[in-house]
Motif scaffolding. Sequence first.
Motif, short mmCIF file in Angstrom:
data_model
loop_
_atom_site.label_atom_id
_atom_site.label_comp_id
_atom_site.label_asym_id
_atom_site.label_seq_id
_atom_site.Cartn_x
_atom_site.Cartn_y
_atom_site.Cartn_z
N ILE A 171 0.84 -1.20 0.00
CA ILE A 171 0.00 0.00 0.00
C ILE A 171 0.87 1.25 0.00
O ILE A 171 0.61 2.22 -0.73
CB ILE A 171 -0.95 -0.01 1.22
CG1 ILE A 171 -1.93 -1.18 1.12
CG2 ILE A 171 -1.70 1.32 1.32
CD1 ILE A 171 -2.80 -1.37 2.35
N GLY A 172 1.94 1.22 0.80
CA GLY A 172 2.85 2.35 0.83
C GLY A 172 3.50 2.61 -0.51
O GLY A 172 3.67 3.77 -0.93
N LEU A 173 3.86 1.55 -1.22
CA LEU A 173 4.48 1.70 -2.54
C LEU A 173 3.50 2.33 -3.53
O LEU A 173 3.87 3.21 -4.32
CB LEU A 173 4.95 0.35 -3.06
CG LEU A 173 5.55 0.36 -4.48
CD1 LEU A 173 6.78 1.26 -4.54
CD2 LEU A 173 5.90 -1.06 -4.93
N VAL A 174 2.25 1.88 -3.49
CA VAL A 174 1.23 2.46 -4.39
C VAL A 174 1.08 3.95 -4.12
O VAL A 174 1.01 4.77 -5.06
CB VAL A 174 -0.12 1.74 -4.20
CG1 VAL A 174 -1.23 2.47 -4.97
CG2 VAL A 174 -0.03 0.30 -4.67
N VAL A 175 1.05 4.32 -2.84
CA VAL A 175 0.97 5.74 -2.48
C VAL A 175 2.16 6.51 -3.03
O VAL A 175 2.03 7.61 -3.59
CB VAL A 175 0.89 5.90 -0.95
CG1 VAL A 175 1.02 7.37 -0.55
CG2 VAL A 175 -0.42 5.32 -0.42
N ASN A 176 3.36 5.92 -2.90
CA ASN A 176 4.58 6.57 -3.38
C ASN A 176 4.55 6.74 -4.90
O ASN A 176 4.94 7.78 -5.43
CB ASN A 176 5.79 5.75 -2.96
CG ASN A 176 7.09 6.53 -3.12
OD1 ASN A 176 7.17 7.70 -2.76
ND2 ASN A 176 8.11 5.88 -3.65
N LEU A 204 5.68 10.50 3.20
CA LEU A 204 4.24 10.31 3.36
C LEU A 204 3.86 8.84 3.21
O LEU A 204 3.01 8.32 3.96
CB LEU A 204 3.48 11.16 2.34
CG LEU A 204 3.46 12.67 2.60
CD1 LEU A 204 2.74 13.39 1.46
CD2 LEU A 204 2.78 12.98 3.93
N ALA A 205 4.50 8.17 2.26
CA ALA A 205 4.23 6.74 2.09
C ALA A 205 4.66 5.96 3.32
O ALA A 205 3.95 5.04 3.77
CB ALA A 205 4.97 6.22 0.84
N GLN A 206 5.82 6.30 3.90
CA GLN A 206 6.29 5.62 5.10
C GLN A 206 5.35 5.87 6.28
O GLN A 206 5.11 4.97 7.09
CB GLN A 206 7.71 6.09 5.44
CG GLN A 206 8.76 5.62 4.44
CD GLN A 206 10.10 6.28 4.65
OE1 GLN A 206 10.22 7.28 5.35
NE2 GLN A 206 11.13 5.74 4.03
N LEU A 207 4.82 7.08 6.39
CA LEU A 207 3.86 7.41 7.44
C LEU A 207 2.60 6.55 7.33
O LEU A 207 2.10 6.02 8.33
CB LEU A 207 3.50 8.89 7.38
CG LEU A 207 2.32 9.35 8.26
CD1 LEU A 207 2.63 9.08 9.73
CD2 LEU A 207 2.03 10.82 8.02
#
Length: 446
Positions: A171-176, A204-207
């Motif tokens: 999910i974080g990667l998709v956000v990034n 932001l992705a890490q958050l």
Amino acid sequence: MEATDLLNGRILPTLTKLTIPIVLTAMIQMAYNMTDMLWIGQLGANSVAAIGVAGMFTWLSNGLVMMPRIGGQVKTGHSIGGRNMDDTISYESASFQIAIVFALTFAFSMIVLAPLLVSFFDLHNSYTISSAVIYMRTCCGLCLFNFLNQVITGLFFATGDSQSPFIANSIGLVVNIVLDPLLIFGWGIIPAMDVLGAAVATVLAQLIVTMIFILIILKKHHIIKKIKLWKIYHYSYYTNILKIGFPMALQNMLFSICSMIIARFVAGYGDGAVAAQKIGTQIESISWGMGDGFQAAINSFIAQNYGARQIDRVKKGYRTMMVIAVIWGALCMGVLLGCPADIFRIFLNDQQVLPIGVSYLMIIGYSQIFMICEITTAGAFSGLGNSFPPSFVSIVFTLGRIPLIFILTHFLGLNGIWWAISFSSILKGIVSFAWFEIYKRKQLKA
């Protein structure tokens, strides 16, 4: 998202079920920087060089966080294997506490010292220098989320849950991926932020990954949910974590520092050479990122089974994982030697930088099998609670690159730097494997 039973069942299916999500998680973590590089590459070699320099300090932070991550993962695995839940909770809590202290200290240092640290590389372009400072202050200054994610991932792996980290990081990667082009180039009311945009997208992705992890812990990880961040535990919990994690953290941090020194040598050949090395490293990260996955998987498997004193299962697990590692290393070597130009052009199609990048990929390609074996064997050592041998081997041969560069560049120029890196990786793989074979015969007596 049920945890894998590492203490029972057939070895290959168990390792496969555990390893695939771990490997994919490692690849996703590598993909954060790779995504930045794909978009930043469109801004030109100077922007790539800026992230290349700043990225070395985020790499340094990943070495620091290995202390609580690896130490906590191993001791948690031993406690779970030994059926001691009180120790499990204590080690998990101590890991978080150490990570938070390290993250805040590192963040403050990077914010204050960023201009001085960037000046070490003697970059020639003012835009490259200022962009590197901006990227470093953003990513390193807000590294707390990455530190927490790393520790949580290690603890999940220790429990046999390799699926939750994969889902959260996916999910974080998709956000990034979504945020990178929006923040780098701008869209509508969103201004173009260039290199800063890439850094903000990553943070932001890490958050978001941290927030997802917290939700997963509250929902299903009842043991991790019992951690107490404000409680001071017996000093032995902290020292045991640091004792196991310190050698590997020192190894990775010295590796990062050595890479910075090497980058300084590379910078002497121009900013284009720095960009070529950065892109080449990102491409190679597909190989060693998978190796990190193998390392984490065999670490968790061996830690639990060693804690349960299932020695024969430890031996069989290591042999099985090494076969997988060799196959993957051979595949990576074939790709890097077979089509280096086509791969490099995906990231940067600069005709002046391309020949440098192709040389890097081909020379590094010869070391892939040995590098993967070294990384995997380090996971086996630390799973047994002894991280000194792989760390010693890595430190000695990594530092050995510096004098070797002086010798080889005299005859081969810039390619001498690439050969120094490749040759040392080959030696590390051979020595690490041989040392573990000797060690396990003495230590693993069923």
